[in-house]
Design an enzyme around this catalytic site. Sequence first.
Site, PDB file in Angstrom:
ATOM      1  N   HIS A   1       0.722  -1.216   0.097  1.00 14.06           N
ATOM      2  CA  HIS A   1      -0.061   0.087   0.137  1.00 14.06           C
ATOM      3  C   HIS A   1       0.867   1.273  -0.049  1.00 14.06           C
ATOM      4  O   HIS A   1       2.010   1.156   0.495  1.00 14.06           O
ATOM      5  CB  HIS A   1      -0.763  -0.082   1.225  1.00 14.06           C
ATOM      6  CG  HIS A   1      -1.986   0.852   1.111  1.00 14.06           C
ATOM      7  ND1 HIS A   1      -2.050   2.168   1.447  1.00 14.06           N
ATOM      8  CD2 HIS A   1      -3.283   0.694   0.617  1.00 14.06           C
ATOM      9  CE1 HIS A   1      -3.223   2.935   1.189  1.00 14.06           C
ATOM     10  NE2 HIS A   1      -4.124   1.765   0.673  1.00 14.06           N
TER      11      HIS A   1
ATOM     12  N   ASP B   1      -7.769  -5.212  -0.207  1.00 14.45           N
ATOM     13  CA  ASP B   1      -8.509  -6.159  -1.402  1.00 14.45           C
ATOM     14  C   ASP B   1      -8.324  -7.614  -1.235  1.00 14.45           C
ATOM     15  O   ASP B   1      -8.740  -8.233  -1.963  1.00 14.45           O
ATOM     16  CB  ASP B   1      -7.787  -5.252  -2.793  1.00 14.45           C
ATOM     17  CG  ASP B   1      -8.311  -4.039  -2.940  1.00 14.45           C
ATOM     18  OD1 ASP B   1      -9.577  -3.891  -3.025  1.00 14.45           O
ATOM     19  OD2 ASP B   1      -7.433  -3.324  -3.525  1.00 14.45           O
TER      20      ASP B   1
HETATM   21  N1  COA Z   1       3.931  -7.444  -4.358  1.00 15.14           N
HETATM   22  C1  COA Z   1       5.159  -7.623  -4.151  1.00 15.14           C
HETATM   23  N2  COA Z   1       6.120  -6.724  -4.284  1.00 15.14           N
HETATM   24  C2  COA Z   1       5.586  -5.465  -3.770  1.00 15.14           C
HETATM   25  C3  COA Z   1       4.245  -5.101  -3.689  1.00 15.14           C
HETATM   26  C4  COA Z   1       3.238  -6.280  -4.016  1.00 15.14           C
HETATM   27  N3  COA Z   1       1.906  -6.180  -3.938  1.00 15.14           N
HETATM   28  N4  COA Z   1       3.906  -3.990  -3.530  1.00 15.14           N
HETATM   29  C5  COA Z   1       5.157  -3.267  -3.301  1.00 15.14           C
HETATM   30  N5  COA Z   1       6.088  -4.142  -3.438  1.00 15.14           N
HETATM   31  C6  COA Z   1       7.678  -3.832  -3.430  1.00 15.14           C
HETATM   32  C7  COA Z   1       8.010  -3.044  -4.668  1.00 15.14           C
HETATM   33  O1  COA Z   1       8.312  -4.172  -5.817  1.00 15.14           O
HETATM   34  C8  COA Z   1       9.041  -2.183  -4.227  1.00 15.14           C
HETATM   35  O2  COA Z   1      10.323  -3.203  -3.988  1.00 15.14           O
HETATM   36  P1  COA Z   1      11.689  -2.688  -4.537  1.00 15.14           P
HETATM   37  O3  COA Z   1      11.928  -1.332  -3.640  1.00 15.14           O
HETATM   38  O4  COA Z   1      12.569  -3.792  -4.015  1.00 15.14           O
HETATM   39  O5  COA Z   1      11.585  -2.352  -5.754  1.00 15.14           O
HETATM   40  C9  COA Z   1       8.649  -1.907  -3.020  1.00 15.14           C
HETATM   41  O6  COA Z   1       7.742  -2.843  -2.406  1.00 15.14           O
HETATM   42  C10 COA Z   1       7.894  -0.353  -3.142  1.00 15.14           C
HETATM   43  O7  COA Z   1       6.882  -0.674  -3.883  1.00 15.14           O
HETATM   44  P2  COA Z   1       6.121   0.673  -4.653  1.00 15.14           P
HETATM   45  O8  COA Z   1       5.530   0.151  -5.958  1.00 15.14           O
HETATM   46  O9  COA Z   1       7.235   1.885  -4.649  1.00 15.14           O
HETATM   47  O10 COA Z   1       5.143   0.977  -3.627  1.00 15.14           O
HETATM   48  P3  COA Z   1       3.957   1.905  -4.000  1.00 15.14           P
HETATM   49  O11 COA Z   1       3.763   2.717  -2.823  1.00 15.14           O
HETATM   50  O12 COA Z   1       4.173   2.851  -5.295  1.00 15.14           O
HETATM   51  O13 COA Z   1       2.652   1.099  -4.687  1.00 15.14           O
HETATM   52  C11 COA Z   1       0.696  -0.160  -4.600  1.00 15.14           C
HETATM   53  C12 COA Z   1       1.409   0.832  -3.798  1.00 15.14           C
HETATM   54  C13 COA Z   1      -0.499  -0.310  -3.851  1.00 15.14           C
HETATM   55  C14 COA Z   1       0.443   0.368  -6.049  1.00 15.14           C
HETATM   56  C15 COA Z   1       1.503  -1.555  -4.831  1.00 15.14           C
HETATM   57  O14 COA Z   1       1.923  -1.865  -3.402  1.00 15.14           O
HETATM   58  C16 COA Z   1       0.724  -2.621  -5.744  1.00 15.14           C
HETATM   59  O15 COA Z   1       0.894  -2.554  -6.745  1.00 15.14           O
HETATM   60  N6  COA Z   1       0.060  -3.645  -4.922  1.00 15.14           N
HETATM   61  C17 COA Z   1      -0.580  -4.501  -5.561  1.00 15.14           C
HETATM   62  C18 COA Z   1      -1.862  -3.823  -6.113  1.00 15.14           C
HETATM   63  C19 COA Z   1      -2.929  -3.777  -5.103  1.00 15.14           C
HETATM   64  O16 COA Z   1      -3.162  -4.546  -4.158  1.00 15.14           O
HETATM   65  N7  COA Z   1      -3.555  -2.632  -5.097  1.00 15.14           N
HETATM   66  C20 COA Z   1      -4.511  -2.161  -4.018  1.00 15.14           C
HETATM   67  C21 COA Z   1      -4.168  -1.224  -3.151  1.00 15.14           C
HETATM   68  S1  COA Z   1      -5.333  -0.998  -1.730  1.00 15.14           S
END
Ligand code: COA
Length: 470
Positions: A346, A402
């Site tokens: 998140h 979710d």
């Molecule tokens: N699975 C695996 N790794 C994850 C992850 C996930 N769901 N979410 C984040 N990470 C990892 C990233 O790969 C990154 O790793 P790194 O530092 O080694 O590159 C790190 O955690 C930070 O991720 P980042 O994408 O910068 O986080 P964010 O704050 O931009 O993204 C989300 C937040 C929600 C978009 C992201 O966690 C995601 O795509 N989750 C899956 C979709 C989801 O469930 N969305 C609903 C949100 S309520």
Amino acid sequence: MHKETKAITNLILKAAKMARQETSDTPEPEHTKPIQWPLHCTVGPGLEGAIACESRIGYVNGSKGWLIYRGYDIFNLCAYSTFEEVCYLLMHGSLPTAPQLEAFKNKLINYRFLNATLRLLMGFQVEKMNAMAALRLGTNLMRQEFTFMDQEEGRPTTIDAIGSDEDSIPMETIPKGEKQAIYEFKWPRQHKKSRVTQLLEEACGIEACYHLISGVATITAAITRVRQGHMPIEPDPKLSHAANFLYMITGRRPTPVEERIMDIALILHADHGMNASTFAAMVVASTLSDIYFSVGAGIAALNGPLHGGANEQVIHTLNEIGDIDSVKAWVERASAGKRKIAGFGHRVYKAYDPRARILGPLAKFLIKGKKEIEPLFRIAQELEKEVISRFGAKKKIFPNVDFFSGIVYSCLGIAPEMFTPIFAVSRVSGWTARVLEYLQNNRIFRPRAMYVGEFNKKFVPLNQRNRTIN
Ligand code: COA
């Protein structure tokens, strides 16, 4: 209280106790004091860290895993309140008295009936459309229906309507009457109102917010029915918002347990700070466009897989994994391929999402006897363990709202393609509450982009350009 719904309350209180044991209950003062503008804050890409406005509606503390609506802890609201009460709270700032709640519920009940909108919607091939696209279209049609309902003189006469048929108007003809086209919506002019009230009524209007809270549920249920080859079901005014929503989907009055679980799911998704869809709705409202357009923008933003679309993706992931024994290898492959696992992580929560703390036990409670879904739930439990042990401490990745919501909805007999529209059925309350609040101190949103492009390029006429010239 029904014995089984009492058991649900106890599960929530148990989850609350566990959450409180794991986090402190002291708010962070720097996040809760009024702001002195202009503000200096560190901003990342995607406006991460940017503060766009003050709000009294909701507070999310990502490091502790707290979610507060108007000062009330989400666990207490889920344990003791209802979706109708929470909507009132978000919009009006305090819990309603009994007569206020009764009046509010009656308004919502009246707005459940969207016969004209549904008739228009059925004119489109709803069964072939993305469900969120159909919902967005439905809110646009509501705008038209409500406009004409409220302002009788704005309704074109049959002769005008026929006369305004595109083919029959020569392009040069100025539309009769209003400067705007006759279909353009305008609130009736009222002179004695304060500027704020006027702004609210012209651009938004609290009645329109109530209309949308009810209407989004009616349209979502109708879309579900049509996609299954059935006709929409007339709302039942005797049922609560949650019960009526389930009834309009399934055609069966839900059990007290089903009603209670749906109600809790709606409370949990109602508001969540300046998330992408709320911000999208607020940006549109800040131009003094109207609330129907704002909610349409919220629906569009919610559709994305990084936002509301994740719960549907969770079910696909669990099906793809297939069985408990494959979880470890699947996570290894996902990790090696840098694949984001739906339902985890998140932008704000770097602790266990409090909403997942509630939905997890609810999924476990509901799953009993649901033979088709139980294997998916077992895989989900295993996946949760595996992801937390790999990424929990290291990357602060935990289940989000979710992760379990899809299993809960599946247990209620709802198809995965409708999970995101159901998110909108709840979040429309947060969108409208935040828009109403923002409009009281409205300033059009206008961030900047840092220009990192070139200057002083020589313009090359078209006939002198070739492929090598950029
Ligand atoms: N699975 C695996 N790794 C994850 C992850 C996930 N769901 N979410 C984040 N990470 C990892 C990233 O790969 C990154 O790793 P790194 O530092 O080694 O590159 C790190 O955690 C930070 O991720 P980042 O994408 O910068 O986080 P964010 O704050 O931009 O993204 C989300 C937040 C929600 C978009 C992201 O966690 C995601 O795509 N989750 C899956 C979709 C989801 O469930 N969305 C609903 C949100 S309520």
